[in-house]
Scaffold this motif. Structure first.
Motif, PDB file in Angstrom:
ATOM      1  N   GLN A   1      -3.501 -37.701   6.192  1.00  0.00           N
ATOM      2  CA  GLN A   1      -3.871 -37.009   4.954  1.00  0.00           C
ATOM      3  C   GLN A   1      -3.487 -37.872   3.756  1.00  0.00           C
ATOM      4  O   GLN A   1      -2.412 -38.463   3.756  1.00  0.00           O
TER       5      GLN A   1
ATOM      6  N   GLY B   1      -6.531 -28.428   7.848  1.00  0.00           N
ATOM      7  CA  GLY B   1      -7.871 -27.896   7.711  1.00  0.00           C
ATOM      8  C   GLY B   1      -8.989 -28.519   8.532  1.00  0.00           C
ATOM      9  O   GLY B   1     -10.143 -28.129   8.394  1.00  0.00           O
TER      10      GLY B   1
ATOM     11  N   ASP C   1      -4.444 -24.795   1.557  1.00  0.00           N
ATOM     12  CA  ASP C   1      -5.179 -23.714   0.895  1.00  0.00           C
ATOM     13  C   ASP C   1      -6.510 -23.404   1.573  1.00  0.00           C
ATOM     14  O   ASP C   1      -7.373 -22.769   0.999  1.00  0.00           O
ATOM     15  N   GLY C   2      -6.664 -23.883   2.797  1.00  0.00           N
ATOM     16  CA  GLY C   2      -7.905 -23.647   3.524  1.00  0.00           C
ATOM     17  C   GLY C   2      -8.908 -24.782   3.412  1.00  0.00           C
ATOM     18  O   GLY C   2      -9.876 -24.823   4.166  1.00  0.00           O
ATOM     19  N   ASN C   3      -8.692 -25.700   2.485  1.00  0.00           N
ATOM     20  CA  ASN C   3      -9.563 -26.870   2.375  1.00  0.00           C
ATOM     21  C   ASN C   3      -9.154 -27.903   3.422  1.00  0.00           C
ATOM     22  O   ASN C   3      -8.047 -27.872   3.930  1.00  0.00           O
ATOM     23  N   GLN C   4     -10.056 -28.832   3.713  1.00  0.00           N
ATOM     24  CA  GLN C   4      -9.732 -29.874   4.681  1.00  0.00           C
ATOM     25  C   GLN C   4      -9.098 -31.063   3.975  1.00  0.00           C
ATOM     26  O   GLN C   4      -9.710 -31.695   3.121  1.00  0.00           O
ATOM     27  N   TYR C   5      -7.873 -31.358   4.364  1.00  0.00           N
ATOM     28  CA  TYR C   5      -7.137 -32.507   3.844  1.00  0.00           C
ATOM     29  C   TYR C   5      -7.035 -33.611   4.892  1.00  0.00           C
ATOM     30  O   TYR C   5      -6.847 -34.776   4.555  1.00  0.00           O
TER      31      TYR C   5
END
Length: 152
Positions: free
Chosen positions: A82, A128, A88-92
């Motif tokens: 990453q 995510g 927060d639910g986003n893809q990192y």
């Protein structure tokens, strides 16, 4: 070969505990936070590594690296998958960076005949990424070499 067990990764019997980290020098949540609490030396060494690396390089160049911290009886593998973090639910998670770091971990472990443990859902829970895709990359990175995934 992937083996899945129920248990706490911090109590893994394997020689190497691998986990995903970001390129920001922060271990503030999830498995990284557990590593920070259970293996403080792994955290301080990681922060020093990131700090020194970014003095002469771009943070993005950390992606795909496998940073090894050798301690008494255990190795912590910080897998740079990453750039930033969020939870927060986003893809990192950058899946190909995580894959490259896992390949390097596998090469290291195989060179020294060390056993490897990773968290179940690595890169997919807080990071995510799609677990089906990550699982396939783990299988590919450790093809012919056993890796144990710890599932709480």
């Amino acid at each position: 070969m992937i083996k899945i067990v129920n248990g706490d990764l911090m109590e893994a019997s394997e020689d190497v505990i691998g986990h995903q980290v970001n390129a920001m020098g922060v271990m503030g949540s999830g498995v990284a936070k557990c590593i920070r609490q259970s293996f403080p030396e792994a955290y301080t060494t990681y922060v020093e590594y990131v700090t020194n690396f970014v003095k002469e390089n771009s943070r993005t160049e950390l992606l795909g690296k496998c940073h090894l911290v050798l301690m008494d009886g255990k190795v912590v593998a910080n897998l740079f998958g990453q750039l930033t973090y969020g939870g927060d639910g986003n893809q990192y998670t950058k899946t190909m960076a995580l894959y490259k770091a896992m390949k390097d971990l596998r090469d290291f472990a195989e060179s020294y005949a060390l056993s490897v443990a990773l968290p179940y859902l690595i890169g997919s829970d807080r990071g995510g990424a799609d677990w089906t895709e990550v699982y396939k990359l783990i299988d590919k990175a450790f093809d012919g070499y056993e890796v144990t995934l710890y599932k709480l």
